[in-house]
Design a protein around this motif. Structure first.
Motif, PDB file in Angstrom:
ATOM      1  N   VAL A 195     -12.349 -17.253  10.421  1.00  0.00           N
ATOM      2  CA  VAL A 195     -12.366 -17.135   8.965  1.00  0.00           C
ATOM      3  C   VAL A 195     -11.082 -16.426   8.528  1.00  0.00           C
ATOM      4  N   LEU A 196     -10.496 -16.912   7.465  1.00  0.00           N
ATOM      5  CA  LEU A 196      -9.278 -16.270   6.927  1.00  0.00           C
ATOM      6  C   LEU A 196      -9.670 -15.456   5.708  1.00  0.00           C
ATOM      7  N   ARG A 197      -9.307 -14.191   5.771  1.00  0.00           N
ATOM      8  CA  ARG A 197      -9.491 -13.354   4.571  1.00  0.00           C
ATOM      9  C   ARG A 197      -8.104 -13.004   4.068  1.00  0.00           C
ATOM     10  N   VAL A 198      -7.755 -13.645   2.944  1.00  0.00           N
ATOM     11  CA  VAL A 198      -6.375 -13.593   2.461  1.00  0.00           C
ATOM     12  C   VAL A 198      -6.301 -12.650   1.263  1.00  0.00           C
ATOM     13  N   ALA A 199      -5.485 -11.613   1.403  1.00  0.00           N
ATOM     14  CA  ALA A 199      -5.297 -10.659   0.302  1.00  0.00           C
ATOM     15  C   ALA A 199      -3.859 -10.748  -0.199  1.00  0.00           C
ATOM     16  N   THR A 200      -3.743 -10.720  -1.499  1.00  0.00           N
ATOM     17  CA  THR A 200      -2.403 -10.662  -2.103  1.00  0.00           C
ATOM     18  C   THR A 200      -2.112  -9.208  -2.435  1.00  0.00           C
ATOM     19  N   VAL A 201      -1.050  -8.679  -1.866  1.00  0.00           N
ATOM     20  CA  VAL A 201      -0.753  -7.253  -2.066  1.00  0.00           C
ATOM     21  C   VAL A 201       0.537  -7.130  -2.859  1.00  0.00           C
ATOM     22  N   PRO A 202       0.590  -6.132  -3.749  1.00  0.00           N
ATOM     23  CA  PRO A 202       1.837  -5.908  -4.481  1.00  0.00           C
ATOM     24  C   PRO A 202       2.961  -5.541  -3.510  1.00  0.00           C
ATOM     25  N   ALA A 203       4.176  -5.757  -3.996  1.00  0.00           N
ATOM     26  CA  ALA A 203       5.322  -5.552  -3.110  1.00  0.00           C
ATOM     27  C   ALA A 203       5.357  -4.138  -2.541  1.00  0.00           C
ATOM     28  N   GLY A 204       5.000  -3.154  -3.324  1.00  0.00           N
ATOM     29  CA  GLY A 204       5.091  -1.778  -2.864  1.00  0.00           C
ATOM     30  C   GLY A 204       3.986  -1.382  -1.909  1.00  0.00           C
ATOM     31  N   ARG A 205       2.978  -2.260  -1.752  1.00  0.00           N
ATOM     32  CA  ARG A 205       1.835  -1.894  -0.917  1.00  0.00           C
ATOM     33  C   ARG A 205       1.749  -2.725   0.360  1.00  0.00           C
ATOM     34  N   THR A 206       2.812  -3.441   0.665  1.00  0.00           N
ATOM     35  CA  THR A 206       2.754  -4.299   1.857  1.00  0.00           C
ATOM     36  C   THR A 206       2.618  -3.459   3.120  1.00  0.00           C
ATOM     37  N   ARG A 207       3.279  -2.323   3.132  1.00  0.00           N
ATOM     38  CA  ARG A 207       3.170  -1.448   4.317  1.00  0.00           C
ATOM     39  C   ARG A 207       1.753  -0.922   4.460  1.00  0.00           C
ATOM     40  N   ASP A 208       1.095  -0.708   3.335  1.00  0.00           N
ATOM     41  CA  ASP A 208      -0.305  -0.284   3.413  1.00  0.00           C
ATOM     42  C   ASP A 208      -1.144  -1.365   4.083  1.00  0.00           C
ATOM     43  N   ALA A 209      -0.823  -2.626   3.776  1.00  0.00           N
ATOM     44  CA  ALA A 209      -1.574  -3.719   4.399  1.00  0.00           C
ATOM     45  C   ALA A 209      -1.397  -3.695   5.918  1.00  0.00           C
ATOM     46  N   VAL A 210      -0.184  -3.368   6.342  1.00  0.00           N
ATOM     47  CA  VAL A 210       0.060  -3.275   7.779  1.00  0.00           C
ATOM     48  C   VAL A 210      -0.828  -2.189   8.377  1.00  0.00           C
ATOM     49  N   ASP A 211      -0.918  -1.074   7.656  1.00  0.00           N
ATOM     50  CA  ASP A 211      -1.683   0.047   8.184  1.00  0.00           C
ATOM     51  C   ASP A 211      -3.186  -0.131   8.019  1.00  0.00           C
ATOM     52  N   GLU A 212      -3.579  -1.007   7.105  1.00  0.00           N
ATOM     53  CA  GLU A 212      -5.010  -1.111   6.791  1.00  0.00           C
ATOM     54  C   GLU A 212      -5.689  -2.249   7.539  1.00  0.00           C
ATOM     55  N   GLY A 213      -5.058  -2.737   8.583  1.00  0.00           N
ATOM     56  CA  GLY A 213      -5.757  -3.667   9.466  1.00  0.00           C
ATOM     57  C   GLY A 213      -5.451  -5.125   9.271  1.00  0.00           C
ATOM     58  N   SER A 214      -4.430  -5.459   8.517  1.00  0.00           N
ATOM     59  CA  SER A 214      -4.100  -6.875   8.385  1.00  0.00           C
ATOM     60  C   SER A 214      -3.624  -7.416   9.732  1.00  0.00           C
ATOM     61  N   ASP A 215      -4.001  -8.657   9.995  1.00  0.00           N
ATOM     62  CA  ASP A 215      -3.590  -9.288  11.247  1.00  0.00           C
ATOM     63  C   ASP A 215      -2.309 -10.080  11.088  1.00  0.00           C
ATOM     64  N   LEU A 216      -2.101 -10.558   9.906  1.00  0.00           N
ATOM     65  CA  LEU A 216      -0.918 -11.376   9.653  1.00  0.00           C
ATOM     66  C   LEU A 216      -0.369 -10.997   8.294  1.00  0.00           C
ATOM     67  N   VAL A 217       0.884 -10.600   8.253  1.00  0.00           N
ATOM     68  CA  VAL A 217       1.542 -10.244   6.998  1.00  0.00           C
ATOM     69  C   VAL A 217       2.772 -11.132   6.869  1.00  0.00           C
ATOM     70  N   ILE A 218       2.844 -11.837   5.772  1.00  0.00           N
ATOM     71  CA  ILE A 218       4.026 -12.667   5.537  1.00  0.00           C
ATOM     72  C   ILE A 218       4.832 -12.003   4.442  1.00  0.00           C
ATOM     73  N   THR A 219       6.019 -11.567   4.742  1.00  0.00           N
ATOM     74  CA  THR A 219       6.849 -10.836   3.791  1.00  0.00           C
ATOM     75  C   THR A 219       8.308 -10.996   4.185  1.00  0.00           C
ATOM     76  N   GLY A 220       9.161 -10.735   3.212  1.00  0.00           N
ATOM     77  CA  GLY A 220      10.590 -10.750   3.504  1.00  0.00           C
ATOM     78  C   GLY A 220      11.226  -9.408   3.205  1.00  0.00           C
ATOM     79  N   ASP A 221      10.403  -8.424   2.886  1.00  0.00           N
ATOM     80  CA  ASP A 221      10.919  -7.116   2.487  1.00  0.00           C
ATOM     81  C   ASP A 221      11.472  -6.382   3.722  1.00  0.00           C
ATOM     82  N   PRO A 222      12.751  -6.083   3.748  1.00  0.00           N
ATOM     83  CA  PRO A 222      13.329  -5.417   4.917  1.00  0.00           C
ATOM     84  C   PRO A 222      12.685  -4.066   5.198  1.00  0.00           C
TER      85      PRO A 222
END
Lengths: 436, 557
Positions: A216-243
């Motif tokens: 099952v895919l659980r897809v969350a859209t996160v604001p640009a400033g919170r992408t690192r939070d997604a990394v820390d909050e258990g996301s398995d796959l993060v697609i981003t271009g933010d250096p």
């Protein structure tokens, strides 16, 4: 059905795919129909970060918004990922440009047409079998040229007259087979997943059509400033271009950073040919954006939008040229990279020292772009297209004869948690979860 | 101009002129005091702005100083700016530093004037702006207003300069706070005051004091994009709109106008009432006076008023009384003269007719005495003379008789003649005339002129009998007794006047008898003769002090 001429067709496919740069896409003068490409064991387009562990759910964090009304034609990387899981085209192209079966399990060239045979188990999410009429109806709903050239041969067979353009557009998400969902936001597709719900937090749940084969895919859209939070909050796959996110993820041993394809090019579009367009110093633009970027590159001498002679578009009439222009560089204010580039162009004085950068709401920007009443526009375009004429039709007519300055190529990165099921990367850099 | 108009104009002038003077004075005083108040407020705000600029300049200096310390201690910045590493960190540095320092603009330049990091315009990196630090260094007090670029357009900022050295290279920091609409709005405590910035580059004409009270604060200005980056004066213009004063004036004007209208209305009403009180008796007096002529001197001028109008009324009454007496005497004299003339004419004419006859008879007498035999001859000779004289006398009688022509006899409508007569008499102002005319009266056989003379004489006598006292004269007409098989008409003229004594009644129809001063004494004798000529009957019923009733019975036609 696999043709006996498979090695030859594969060679042709690879030649064509390499034409537009890595991974390269073909533009053959006389398109031929290739046989299915990659074998199941081929790992060229596979992302497999370590030994896969069994997972029932994969949490995905995407940095861009997902709009169901865009389905099945994606407009950003996030929609590209989600729509790839929900919808199917007749064929697929992998990152190497090899043709893979999609809704069509086999195809052959015979006489003056290609014949596609649909997969036996092809079904919509609601359980209805997918017929050839459904395919043609879906194409016709999007005013596709293919719909006019398609013939229903049987419930499961479609005949298509080969167009002058290459066959790869059949893998274009715009030709995905869908049907209208009564009372629903999402069109009903035939993909591996279907949308079961979108919760109050905006997290979308995509459930596999066949239980057990895919998570099952659980897809969350996160604001640009919170992408690192997604990394820390258990996301398995993060697609981003933010250096900054990539830099942070590099400190997390649980993640693998996979650069995807250079799939978009930011361009400066100017109606007509403005005088005194200063040097845009393309090599300096990379510092202007917060994204993995490089100075725009293209093959064939000219960027695809600047090479439309074969399309037969009017070249002498430019309805927007004579209108007085507002000396501003306009961009979609939801696109930070476009804003950065517009600011850089203003800083460089590309359009003169009196120009200004102006961000507009997405709908307003779209209207302004159609009107062509401003000095220039900064926007991302697909870096590669199979059918430049059809792609050009998605832009306002003034852009066909206006000034096109490719600025930067950008690409997203996939931050993949180790142990995740393998991902397959499509021709346009879209990752998709592979069956176990 | 009538007396009433003069009173009204006088009232208007008396009320409105002082009001107008008062209004003008109030407006002038109000404008003077409020303008002085506005000037004070504008000057106070200009002083506040000067103080704010000084305070903000000091705050900017402190923040820039802190930033230079932070930069000097930042190895990552040092490496980025000196070794070219970590370009993104360098480019983003000023943005973060600007926000942390509470600045609106921050630009870091290297020793060549190249922008290495910009907070307000991140992507203007690598642009050369060496003139800006130079101009700021030359600004008095180290503070200046600069117009700097952002992606969205130019912005104004109050800026200062600071610098630091890294590895022997001098880096300058230009930092400031935006002088934008928010900053200006915070300076203006109310909507009447406004603060605008006038730049030397403005193409708009300078503000004038028309419509506003102005004060200015001057400070040096630098245009960042100007290659020379020379200092030029800019002005912060504080103005206080005179809109409130204008509104106040308008309010006063409206109130004043309302007061003028109210006062004017009251004055007009008061003047109208007063003038009416004065002019109404005068108008009545004039109307009565206009009725007076030699044939109508029975106009009464009684008044109980004790003021000048009462005195004038009584004076006019006295004058009318004297006129009435004089007119009677005049008519008597005229009557006597007319009667004398007539008598002399009749005497002369009769003598002219009798003289030949007397001569003939004298001749006859002499002949009879001296020549009796010739008497016949003489008679024949003189018979013609006698006959001629007799004929002359008969003609003379006929001529005098023609002075009163014979009335015509024709069907006559009594009601119509009575109405016409009353209308004519009523038109001359005869009061208290009443008519009681029966319907369906038969026609009478007489001359309308005769009937009118009968009525005029009887009604005139009845009115005179009232002697200008309150009373009524009633003319009634009704069917009379039948005669010769035809219904007649009875006309009664009754009054409530003084009536007649028995002696007066006995002589009432005699010629030349009159109880009225100046009367001819022929009225009732003429009436009686006219009634008889119409084959009618005239009767009188009278009672002294109670009135008289003259009853005329006329035969039907």
């Amino acid at each position: 059905m696999i043709s006996a001429r498979r090695p030859l067709l594969l060679a042709v496919l690879l030649t064509v795919a390499c034409r537009a740069g890595p991974p390269g896409l073909p533009a053959p003068a006389a398109p031929e129909l290739p046989t299915p490409g990659a074998a199941p064991s081929d790992t060229a387009c596979r992302i497999a970060p370590g030994p896969a562990s069994k997972r029932d759910t994969v949490a995905v964090a995407l940095a861009e918004p997902i709009d169901p009304t865009h389905a099945p034609s994606p407009r950003n990387d996030a929609e590209r990922f989600v729509f790839a899981a929900l919808y199917e085209t007749l064929i697929r192209l992998d990152c190497a440009g090899r043709v893979l079966p999609g809704l069509a399990q086999s195809w052959e060239a015979g006489g003056d047409r290609w014949t596609f045979t649909l997969r036996d188990d092809a079904r919509f999410w609601d359980g209805a079998p997918v017929t050839a009429r459904d395919v043609v109806a879906a194409w016709r709903a999007r005013d596709s040229a293919f719909a006019q050239s398609a013939t229903v041969l049987s419930d499961r067979m479609i005949g298509v007259r080969p167009p002058a353009a290459p066959f790869q557009p059949l893998a274009d998400p715009a030709l995905a087979v869908t049907k209208r969902a009564p009372g629903g936001d999402w069109p009903i597709g035939t993909g591996s997943h279907w949308v079961s719900e979108t919760d109050a937090a905006g997290v979308l749940s995509a459930v596999p059509v066949r239980r057990g084969a895919l998570p099952v895919l659980r897809v969350a859209t996160v604001p640009a400033g919170r992408t690192r939070d997604a990394v820390d909050e258990g996301s398995d796959l993060v697609i981003t271009g933010d250096p900054a996110v990539l830099e942070y993820a590099a400190t997390r041993p649980g993640f693998v950073d996979v650069a995807l394809d250079w799939n978009r090019t930011y361009v400066l579009l100017a109606p007509g040919h403005p005088d005194g367009l200063a040097d845009i110093r393309r090599e300096s633009l990379r510092d202007a954006v917060h994204l993995d970027a490089r100075p725009a590159e293209w093959s064939g001498g000219r960027f695809w939008l600047a090479d439309l002679q074969a399309c037969g578009f009017p070249t002498t009439r430019d309805t927007a040229v004579s209108a007085p222009r507002r000396q501003r560089v306009v961009y979609d204010q939801s696109d930070r990279n476009a804003a950065d580039l517009a600011a850089r162009l203003v800083g460089l004085g590309t359009l003169g020292n009196r120009s200004a950068a102006t961000g507009l709401a997405p709908a307003v920007f779209a209207a302004a772009l159609r009107a062509g009443g401003d000095a220039a526009y900064v926007l991302p375009l697909r870096r590669r297209v199979f059918d430049v004429c059809r792609a050009a039709l998605e832009l306002p007519p003034w852009s066909w004869t206006g000034t096109v300055e490719p600025l930067l190529d950008v690409r997203p990165h996939a931050l993949v948690r180790r142990g995740l099921p393998p991902l397959q990367v499509d021709w346009d850099g879209t990752p998709r979860i592979s069956p176990r | 101009m009538t007396f009433r108009t003069r009173i009204l104009v006088g009232f208007g002038v008396i009320v409105l002129v002082p009001l107008a003077l008062f209004g003008v004075r109030v407006r002038t005083e109000m404008a003077s005091r409020l303008t002085a108040e506005y000037e004070g407020r504008v000057a106070a705000l200009a002083a506040v702005i000067r103080a704010d600029l000084t305070r903000d300049g000091a705050a900017i200096a402190r923040r820039l100083n802190a930033l230079t310390d932070a930069i000097a201690a930042d190895n990552r910045f040092r490496a980025a700016v000196l070794q070219g590493s970590d370009r993104t960190y360098l480019l983003d540095y000023a943005g973060g530093a600007m926000h942390f320092a509470g600045l609106s603009m921050l630009q870091i330049q290297d020793d060549q004037g190249r922008i290495v990091s910009s907070g307000h315009f991140r992507n203007e990196y690598d642009r050369l702006e060496p003139g800006l630090p130079r101009a700021l260094a030359a600004a008095q007090g180290g503070i200046a207003l600069i117009q700097t670029r952002t992606p969205e357009g130019p912005v104004l900022a109050i800026a200062r300069l600071d610098s630091l050295r890294l590895a022997g290279r001098r880096f300058t920091l230009v930092g400031g706070i935006a002088l934008d609409s928010t900053y200006l709005a915070e300076l203006t405590p109310d909507s009447e005051l406004s603060v605008v910035v006038r730049l030397p580059t403005d193409s708009l004409p300078a503000a004038t004091s028309a419509g506003a009270v102005l004060s200015e604060v001057s400070l040096p200005f630098v245009l960042e994009s100007d290659s020379g980056s020379a200092l030029r004066p800019a002005r912060i213009v504080v103005s206080h709109s005179l809109g409130s004063l204008t509104a106040l004036r308008r309010g006063v004007d409206v109130a004043f106008l309302a007061a003028v209208l109210l006062a004017g209305t009251i004055a007009l009403l008061l003047g109208g009432w007063l003038s009416l009180r004065i002019s109404r008796p005068l108008t009545a007096l004039a109307r009565k006076t206009a009725q007076i002529d030699m044939d109508r001197l029975n106009v009464s001028f009684d008044s109980e008023r004790a003021d000048e109008i009462g005195a004038l009324t009584r004076l006019l009454g006295s004058m009318t009384e004297r006129l009435r007496a004089g007119a009677a005497k005049l008519r008597e004299a005229e009557r006597r003269i007319a009667m004398g003339d007539l008598a002399r004419q009749v005497n002369h004419d009769i003598k002219n007719g009798l003289t030949p006859i007397r001569n003939v008879f004298r001749h006859f007498t002499e002949t009879a005495a001296t020549e009796p035999d010739r008497l016949t001859t003489v008679f024949r000779e003189r018979q013609g003379t006698v006959e001629a004289s007799i004929s002359y006398l008969e003609n003379l009688a006929g001529n005098y008789a023609r002075l009163y022509p014979a009335p015509a006899r024709e069907p006559c409508d009594v009601r119509q003649v009575i109405r016409e007569t009353l209308g004519r008499l009523g038109a001359t102002g005869t009061p208290d005339l009443r008519a009681d005319l029966a319907e369906d009266l038969p026609l009478v056989c007489t001359d309308q002129l005769v009937l009118r003379r009968i009525l005029e004489n009887l009604i005139g006598n009845a009115v005179d009998s009232l002697e200008a006292r309150p009373g009524t004269v009633t003319i009634s007409a009704m069917a009379g007794a039948p005669a010769n098989g035809r219904l007649g008409v009875r006309i009664i003229v009754a009054d409530t006047g003084k009536g007649m004594t028995r002696t007066e009644l006995d002589r009432a129809f005699d010629d030349f008898y009159s109880t009225k001063p100046g009367g001819t004494g022929l009225g009732l004798s003429i009436v009686r003769r006219l009634v008889l000529d119409a084959n009618g009957v005239l009767r009188v019923e009278t009672q002294p002090g109670a009135g008289s009733r003259f009853i005329v019975d006329l035969p039907g036609a």
